[in-house]
Structures are given as C-alpha cells and as structure tokens.
Design a protein around this motif. Sequence first.
Motif, PDB file in Angstrom:
ATOM      1  N   LEU A  71       0.861  -1.183   0.000  1.00  0.00           N
ATOM      2  CA  LEU A  71       0.000   0.000   0.000  1.00  0.00           C
ATOM      3  C   LEU A  71       0.894   1.228   0.000  1.00  0.00           C
ATOM      4  O   LEU A  71       1.764   1.375   0.856  1.00  0.00           O
ATOM      5  N   SER A  72       0.665   2.102  -0.963  1.00  0.00           N
ATOM      6  CA  SER A  72       1.466   3.310  -1.110  1.00  0.00           C
ATOM      7  C   SER A  72       0.535   4.435  -1.519  1.00  0.00           C
ATOM      8  O   SER A  72      -0.682   4.334  -1.372  1.00  0.00           O
ATOM      9  N   GLY A  73       1.090   5.480  -2.038  1.00  0.00           N
ATOM     10  CA  GLY A  73       0.198   6.561  -2.440  1.00  0.00           C
ATOM     11  C   GLY A  73       0.945   7.718  -3.043  1.00  0.00           C
ATOM     12  O   GLY A  73       1.978   7.529  -3.674  1.00  0.00           O
ATOM     13  N   GLY A  74       0.431   8.846  -2.610  1.00  0.00           N
ATOM     14  CA  GLY A  74      -0.324   9.312  -1.465  1.00  0.00           C
ATOM     15  C   GLY A  74       0.195   8.686  -0.181  1.00  0.00           C
ATOM     16  O   GLY A  74       1.279   8.156  -0.090  1.00  0.00           O
ATOM     17  N   ASP A  75      -0.616   8.789   0.819  1.00  0.00           N
ATOM     18  CA  ASP A  75      -0.343   8.136   2.092  1.00  0.00           C
ATOM     19  C   ASP A  75      -1.573   7.339   2.480  1.00  0.00           C
ATOM     20  O   ASP A  75      -2.630   7.918   2.769  1.00  0.00           O
ATOM     21  N   PRO A  76      -1.463   6.006   2.485  1.00  0.00           N
ATOM     22  CA  PRO A  76      -2.620   5.163   2.787  1.00  0.00           C
ATOM     23  C   PRO A  76      -3.283   5.485   4.126  1.00  0.00           C
ATOM     24  O   PRO A  76      -4.487   5.273   4.282  1.00  0.00           O
ATOM     25  N   LEU A  77      -2.518   6.009   5.071  1.00  0.00           N
ATOM     26  CA  LEU A  77      -3.079   6.220   6.401  1.00  0.00           C
ATOM     27  C   LEU A  77      -4.098   7.345   6.456  1.00  0.00           C
ATOM     28  O   LEU A  77      -4.823   7.478   7.441  1.00  0.00           O
ATOM     29  N   TYR A  78      -4.203   8.130   5.387  1.00  0.00           N
ATOM     30  CA  TYR A  78      -5.271   9.126   5.331  1.00  0.00           C
ATOM     31  C   TYR A  78      -6.620   8.486   5.000  1.00  0.00           C
ATOM     32  O   TYR A  78      -7.651   9.163   5.052  1.00  0.00           O
ATOM     33  N   GLN A  79      -6.615   7.207   4.670  1.00  0.00           N
ATOM     34  CA  GLN A  79      -7.854   6.453   4.443  1.00  0.00           C
ATOM     35  C   GLN A  79      -7.892   5.280   5.435  1.00  0.00           C
ATOM     36  O   GLN A  79      -8.150   4.141   5.077  1.00  0.00           O
ATOM     37  N   ILE A  80      -7.631   5.583   6.690  1.00  0.00           N
ATOM     38  CA  ILE A  80      -7.348   4.555   7.693  1.00  0.00           C
ATOM     39  C   ILE A  80      -8.469   3.530   7.853  1.00  0.00           C
ATOM     40  O   ILE A  80      -8.192   2.341   7.985  1.00  0.00           O
ATOM     41  N   ASP A  81      -9.729   3.937   7.842  1.00  0.00           N
ATOM     42  CA  ASP A  81     -10.796   2.954   8.066  1.00  0.00           C
ATOM     43  C   ASP A  81     -10.806   1.891   6.969  1.00  0.00           C
ATOM     44  O   ASP A  81     -10.838   0.689   7.253  1.00  0.00           O
ATOM     45  N   GLY A  82     -10.754   2.326   5.721  1.00  0.00           N
ATOM     46  CA  GLY A  82     -10.737   1.375   4.615  1.00  0.00           C
ATOM     47  C   GLY A  82      -9.460   0.559   4.567  1.00  0.00           C
ATOM     48  O   GLY A  82      -9.481  -0.628   4.233  1.00  0.00           O
ATOM     49  N   VAL A  83      -8.333   1.188   4.895  1.00  0.00           N
ATOM     50  CA  VAL A  83      -7.046   0.487   4.883  1.00  0.00           C
ATOM     51  C   VAL A  83      -7.021  -0.611   5.938  1.00  0.00           C
ATOM     52  O   VAL A  83      -6.558  -1.726   5.679  1.00  0.00           O
ATOM     53  N   VAL A  84      -7.532  -0.325   7.117  1.00  0.00           N
ATOM     54  CA  VAL A  84      -7.578  -1.350   8.167  1.00  0.00           C
ATOM     55  C   VAL A  84      -8.446  -2.521   7.700  1.00  0.00           C
ATOM     56  O   VAL A  84      -8.056  -3.685   7.848  1.00  0.00           O
ATOM     57  N   GLU A  85      -9.587  -2.224   7.123  1.00  0.00           N
ATOM     58  CA  GLU A  85     -10.467  -3.295   6.645  1.00  0.00           C
ATOM     59  C   GLU A  85      -9.802  -4.095   5.528  1.00  0.00           C
ATOM     60  O   GLU A  85      -9.845  -5.333   5.516  1.00  0.00           O
TER      61      GLU A  85
END
Length: 152
Positions: A71-85
Amino acid sequence: MLNATTLRVIRIVDGTSVDGPGLRTSLYLAGCAHQCPGCHNPQSWPFDAGEDWPIDELIDRIEENDFDVTLSGGDPLYQIDGVVELCRRVKEHGRNIWLYTGFTYEQVKASPTLSRVLPYLDVMVDGPFVEALKDRDLLFRGSSNQRIIEIH
C-alpha cells in the motif's frame, strides 16, 4: 464517499518488484497532506484523485494476481478505516503486507486511530521523503531518513 468498504485508488500495479520483495500487487491510494518537496508521485496528493474501489473488488484483484501486497500513495493512512479493513481481509488470505507512509512509526504507534493498522502489517516504510537525503541506491525507499521497519 469513503468508508470502511471503499478506498480511493489512483493506480494498481500488478506484479511489481519495486515496492517490496518479490512480485507484489501495489495499490497507490489517493491523498497526502505531507506533500514532500521532490515527491515522485505528487499526482497522488489530491484526496479526490483516482476513483473509488470497493474493498471486495480490491480483494478479488489481489487474489487473482496471487501476489503479496504493498500500500502506497499518497499516504494510505489518510484512508485509515478502509485500509484497516483491506489489510484485515488481505491477512485472512495469508498475504504479506508492506505499507509506505510519510508518518513515522512512532507517530503511528502513538495514534489510537492510525495504530489500528499495525496488527496487520508485516513491514512499514516510514517517514517523509526528504529531497536532501535522496539516495537512488537505497532499496525500497527514496531518502535515507526513511526506515524499513519489520512489524510482524
């Protein structure tokens, strides 16, 4: 609208070998407030870049490729809810997960929100890109301040 069932994706690269060991499915997610000078991917900064992808479809793509995931980007952690799922579901399939972030590991660990991803990660490449520390000879990172941290 983004939530725990959708991610904003700029690009998916199937079978890349530059975002971690072996062949990987790399997901480049939209949105980055770090906006590091000299970033190689400034088109990923806008939070509305790319398109919404249901996590179900991302899982199907990952499983079809049969590679580990980055996971890269951008920064994936700005979409934390979806990234965790997504990470939770990727781990159910036994895949290795690398995540690139401009946050430091210490910042992620200290955040009750961001730290929710840590149980699912194998490796985090942390820290902002620093143009003055750019080194083309580094493996899997752009500047020498960035660390490759084994989580699990």
